[in-house]
Design an enzyme around this catalytic site. Structure first.
Site, mmCIF file in Angstrom:
data_model
loop_
_atom_site.group_PDB
_atom_site.id
_atom_site.type_symbol
_atom_site.label_atom_id
_atom_site.label_comp_id
_atom_site.label_asym_id
_atom_site.label_seq_id
_atom_site.Cartn_x
_atom_site.Cartn_y
_atom_site.Cartn_z
ATOM 1 N N ARG A 279 -17.235 14.885 -47.030
ATOM 2 C CA ARG A 279 -16.749 15.983 -46.215
ATOM 3 C C ARG A 279 -16.855 15.687 -44.726
ATOM 4 O O ARG A 279 -15.931 15.956 -43.956
ATOM 5 C CB ARG A 279 -17.527 17.247 -46.550
ATOM 6 C CG ARG A 279 -16.840 18.498 -46.115
ATOM 7 C CD ARG A 279 -17.795 19.656 -46.209
ATOM 8 N NE ARG A 279 -17.809 20.278 -47.517
ATOM 9 C CZ ARG A 279 -17.020 21.283 -47.845
ATOM 10 N NH1 ARG A 279 -16.165 21.739 -46.984
ATOM 11 N NH2 ARG A 279 -17.100 21.838 -49.024
ATOM 12 N N GLY A 280 -17.982 15.102 -44.329
ATOM 13 C CA GLY A 280 -18.178 14.830 -42.916
ATOM 14 C C GLY A 280 -17.136 13.865 -42.370
ATOM 15 O O GLY A 280 -16.534 14.079 -41.322
#
Lengths: 345, 624
Positions: A279-280
């Protein structure tokens, strides 16, 4: 309601303004979290943003913000029965829905239409805040004070983009795609990591410490309070310039390219910081694209990455009990390390 | 605190002449009357009593009998504030009828918050939002796709009865209230001597008043130096200064107005006054750093005259600049207590589970109604359930009638007509929430020569803590280790009497079984944690354990075991404080604190006052 304070008239706080504009350009970023002291203009900026953004197209009277070309099944307005004509398409302001702290679950998800039920005994669905926020923003002031069971609801809807209501014969599904904007003061309580993750960008807003700027804030605020309409009029052109920047950025967003060497350095950066999951990294890519598009460029550079990554990564770091420094210095150190490494290799 | 006026030529007011505070309060009342809605309202620091009653009566008198006074109990729920649907009336009239909330009812009037320091942050945030947007959004939705919004403009009078520095108004509220009045030092004779009279106000309004850049800058600098960085409050400062000038029928703000505005909005005063606490204090700052007030080359702020908005008479701002330098030097009394007193937020954020209000608690304040049960055996809230079921009644009875019509006559006889049709979906549960208390566990090294003195000091600190944190329902426990083992001298208690009785006559002297002490502490901490409280460990030692866990004198083994136990403290995320009481700071204590993940403090003479300060700060932090 008088007109909100113009976005372009907000003094300093460049990080916050940039983050909000990026979220407006790229809805997939997942919104912005604004943390900071009291009286730093958090709410002012968010309310100003809604006024500034380009309008969206929907049909008159539609309460689910359907696109005219793609009506949703749940919407009684856009779905025409037996050959009636649907109401005409209209342009409305980008939805910026306030989620008040005291909201009930029914108010958020939607519930039985009370009036029809009590008066006529008819079962009908009354859309809630999630429906109103579709294709726009959902703004939660003091997000850290939000009750847990409401946070769960939001996470559910924000993750799937769909709101599901099931109650004796009321079975409704409708789109709820919105960018979350949260503001709060971290001293009054922390956020659950699951909720933190949902926000694409996080900004720490500090109070302005430059005396001249502080005075300027007071002056503008005074002028606005004295004559809101006149004040907004005098800033209208600057607001329009920002709006056209957003519109242009949205057009070129999908064409923005990230060179391979920048991509690999992004991965290095995330690995170096031990960011969990994809996600990051994904958010970092999207954020850099949005930032380049806002600048009117078709290629992401390393300086974009080093400028944006604190906004994307700070709130995703695992807490390190051995590291006394906050998360911002850690991100900066990591960026410096990756930059230096790139210089040698 | 420094002596008032030390070295700065400020005139200390002799004790006993406190009428200044009362006059200021009366002035604040006049300002509220003329421009209260621009200023958000009044933060009234006053405990219950005759003075406060007289002041409130005076306020009512000024506002006149036609003004709405809406009193808000501090346990108020959101639905009461924002309004809700009146189901019986709706069913009767056949259209949706709402009950207006307190915020809407306070329109054009006053919202009175008694005991505002007990208000919870979320409620304060709702009120704050209504102050900002001048709108109260009710829970209904109208047909035009937006929530029903009721315009409401009111001013808040928050009565703050804080008794200790830990209690204060929620930030969301205190930042939005422009005026501060402190009645704590006003004596009854002042009140009766100056019987307040409502005065006619001047014809000028504050919008007509000029304020020079020089004065604005000075106001900004003083606010900065006093540790108040909120821009909202700075705006209130300039507004109040202009309003004061308008009252005096001056065309522009004079120095006296600015000084008065500083008194009324910040409590910064040239006279000696009881200490107030502001809580808009930026973190981690004991002294305003030089770069905060950038416009100053070298300490003295001599503003350059600016011609564009100079008024006719060139102003002499000596008093203001004097005040500024006094504030910066910290030699002024009546200043808001600055960050050195307030617990600094730890940058490590080792929050763990510390002091979070227990979600889904079984007791505490009701916060919200939800559809899911907060814990497995929760009982539904009857009222909320009935409210949820009410709208469905007509629909369900129609359904029922249809089903009944299909039944044969023989079956119909067995069917009873229920009074209300409630299904599983209607169940609603009241959610409760209560703040978890913290428990300070002292682990005291009672060995060796200085033991008696140290024990005495620790006892003093414990008693001080107990008298301070009674309000917060915090508890204190004590473990002493000496000779061959550790014992729990004082089990967790809130009672000062009990603590005094148990702590009388502790023996001291002997070897140092540090490991046993830490172990005992850990056991106690875990049991405290299981009971839903947050333990804060306080270890007083010189760090030289020489007795192993089994009670044998074996220095090396003791050291090994110590590392293991201390590591447990860190892995269990115990908030701990290590106080080094050796004559010289030792490496051994520092490394122990490092292993434990504890904050390290040196107290060569562990005096009760500073020890209780340190621990108290941690206790407060554990709740934050």
């Amino acid at each position: 309601m008088s007109k909100p304070f113009p976005f372009s008239a907000i003094v300093a706080q460049e990080d916050m303004k940039k983050a909000l504009l990026m979220a407006a350009v790229e809805p997939l970023l997942g919104g912005v979290l604004i943390f900071g002291d009291r009286g730093t203009g958090k709410s002012t900026a968010v309310r100003a943003l809604a006024e500034l953004l380009p309008k969206i197209e929907t049909r008159a009277g539609c309460r689910f913000n359907c696109e005219p070309a793609r009506p949703q099944d749940a919407c009684p307005v856009c779905n025409t029965v037996n050959g009636q004509k649907a109401p005409k398409a209209v342009k409305t302001r980008t939805p910026m829905v306030d989620l008040p702290l005291g909201a009930t679950e029914d108010r958020i998800c939607g519930a039985l239409d009370l009036e029809k039920a009590l008066v006529a005994g008819e079962k009908d669905f009354e859309p809630g805040l999630l429906a109103s926020a579709n294709r726009g923003f959902l703004y939660i002031d003091e997000v850290n004070l939000l009750e847990d069971h409401l946070v769960d609801l939001l996470l559910d809807a924000a993750a799937s983009g769909v709101n599901v209501v099931e109650r004796e014969g009321l079975s409704i599904r409708h789109a709820a795609r919105f960018a979350l904007v949260g503001s709060g003061n971290p001293e009054e309580g922390d956020l659950r990591p699951q909720l933190l993750d949902r926000f694409g960008l996080a900004v720490d807003v500090r109070t302005i410490d430059d005396l001249k700027q502080r005075i300027e804030v007071i002056r503008r605020r005074d002028a606005y309070e004295a004559d809101a309409d006149g004040f907004c009029q005098s800033w209208a052109r600057k607001d329009a310039a920002i709006r056209s920047r957003v519109v242009k950025a949205r057009k070129i967003l999908r064409d923005v390219d990230i060179p391979d060497d920048v991509l690999s350095r992004m991965s290095q950066l995330c690995m170096g910081l031990g960011i969990d999951g994809m996600r990051g990294e994904l958010t970092l890519m999207r954020a850099c694209r949005a930032s380049a598009a806002l600048g009117g460029r078709l290629e992401v550079t390393w300086s974009d990455v080093s400028e944006i990554s604190p906004l994307v990564l700070c709130h995703r770091l695992r807490r390190d009990p051995l590291d006394d420094a906050g998360s911002a210095p850690r991100v900066e150190r990591a960026i410096a390390a990756v930059s230096a490494g790139a210089g040698h290799g | 605190m420094v002596e008032p006026g030390a070295g700065h030529g400020l005139v200390p007011v002799p004790d006993g002449d406190r009428s200044g505070a009362w006059d200021d309060a009366l002035l604040a009342a006049r300002l509220l009357k003329t421009g209260g809605r621009q200023l958000g309202g009044l933060w009234l620091k006053a405990r219950a009593g005759g003075v406060r009653d007289a002041y409130l009566a005076h306020l009512r008198d000024i506002f006149g009998s036609r003004t709405n006074w809406i009193k808000v109990p501090n346990s108020v729920g959101h639905s009461a504030l924002q309004g809700s649907i009146d189901i019986p009336a709706t069913a009767k009239t056949g259209r949706v009828v709402t009950m207006p909330g307190l915020l809407a009812r306070a329109d054009q009037g006053v919202l009175l918050l008694p005991m505002a320091e007990r208000l919870n942050a979320a409620t304060a945030a709702v009120i704050g939002e209504a102050i900002d947007t001048k709108v109260s959004s009710s829970p209904l939705q109208s047909k035009d796709r937006s929530a029903v919004q009721v315009k409401t403009r009111f001013q808040v009078i928050a009565i703050d009865e804080s008794a200790s520095p830990e209690e204060h108004l929620p930030h969301a509220l205190s930042d939005r209230l422009g005026l501060i009045a402190d009645l704590s030092a006003v004596s009854w004779s002042d009140v009766s001597a100056t019987s307040p009279r409502a005065r006619e106000d001047a014809s000028l309004t504050w919008q007509d008043i000029e304020i020079s850049t020089a004065i604005t800058e000075l106001l900004a600098q003083v606010a900065c130096a006093a540790g108040c960085s909120s821009l909202r409050r700075l705006r209130y400062l300039t507004l109040v200064a202009r309003m004061l000038a308008a009252m005096e029928s001056r065309g522009s703000v004079a120095e006296a107005d600015a000084l008065r505005a500083l008194r009324l909005c910040l409590g910064v005063n040239l006279q000696s006054q009881p200490v107030q606490d502001e809580d808009q204090i930026p973190e981690n700052r004991t002294q305003p750093s030089p770069d905060e007030c950038q416009a100053e080359p070298s300490g003295r702020a001599e503003p350059e005259p600016k011609n564009e908005d100079r008024t006719s008479s060139s102003q002499d701002l000596t008093e203001l600049t004097e005040l500024l330098s006094a504030v910066e030097a910290g030699t002024i009394s009546g200043l808001p207590e600055l960050a050195d007193k307030s617990p600094a937020r730890s940058s490590t954020s080792r929050t763990g589970k510390a002091g979070t209000p227990q979600k889904n608690a079984r007791r505490g304040r009701p916060v919200a109604v939800s559809r899911t049960a907060p814990f497995p055996d929760a009982r539904p809230s009857i009222i909320a359930t009935l409210r949820a079921a009410a709208p469905w009644q007509m629909i369900r009875s129609q359904n029922r009638a249809m089903l009944l019509a299909r039944l044969s006559d023989r079956d119909k006889r067995h069917v009873k007509q229920p009074r209300a049709l409630i299904t599983r979906d209607d169940y609603r549960f009241q959610r409760l929430r209560h703040e978890t208390p913290s428990t300070a566990i002292f682990m005291v090294d009672a060995s060796g020569s200085t033991a008696l003195e140290r024990l005495g000091e620790t006892k003093g600190a414990i008693e001080q803590l107990l008298s301070r944190c009674y309000v917060r329902r915090d508890e204190v426990a004590m473990i002493a280790f000496r000779g061959r083992g550790a014992e729990t001298v004082l089990p967790p208690t809130r009672s000062l009497v009990m603590a005094k009785r148990k702590l009388a006559g502790l023996p001291g002297g002997g070897a140092t079984p540090l490991v046993s002490g830490l172990e005992k502490g850990l056991e106690l901490a875990l049991s405290v944690r299981r009971q839903g409280s947050t333990p804060v460990m306080v270890l007083l030692t010189d760090g030289r354990g020489n007795i192993a866990r089994n009670g044998e004198p074996d220095r090396n083994r003791a050291k090994e075991e110590l590392g293991l136990v201390a590591g447990q403290y860190r892995s269990l995320e115990m908030r701990s404080i290590c106080i080094d009481i050796a004559r010289r700071p030792r490496e051994s204590v520092a490394s122990l604190a490092q292993t434990m993940g504890a904050d390290l403090h040196f107290l060569r003479h562990a005096d009760a006052g500073s020890m209780s300060d340190v621990v108290n700060a941690s206790l407060v932090e554990a709740r934050a």
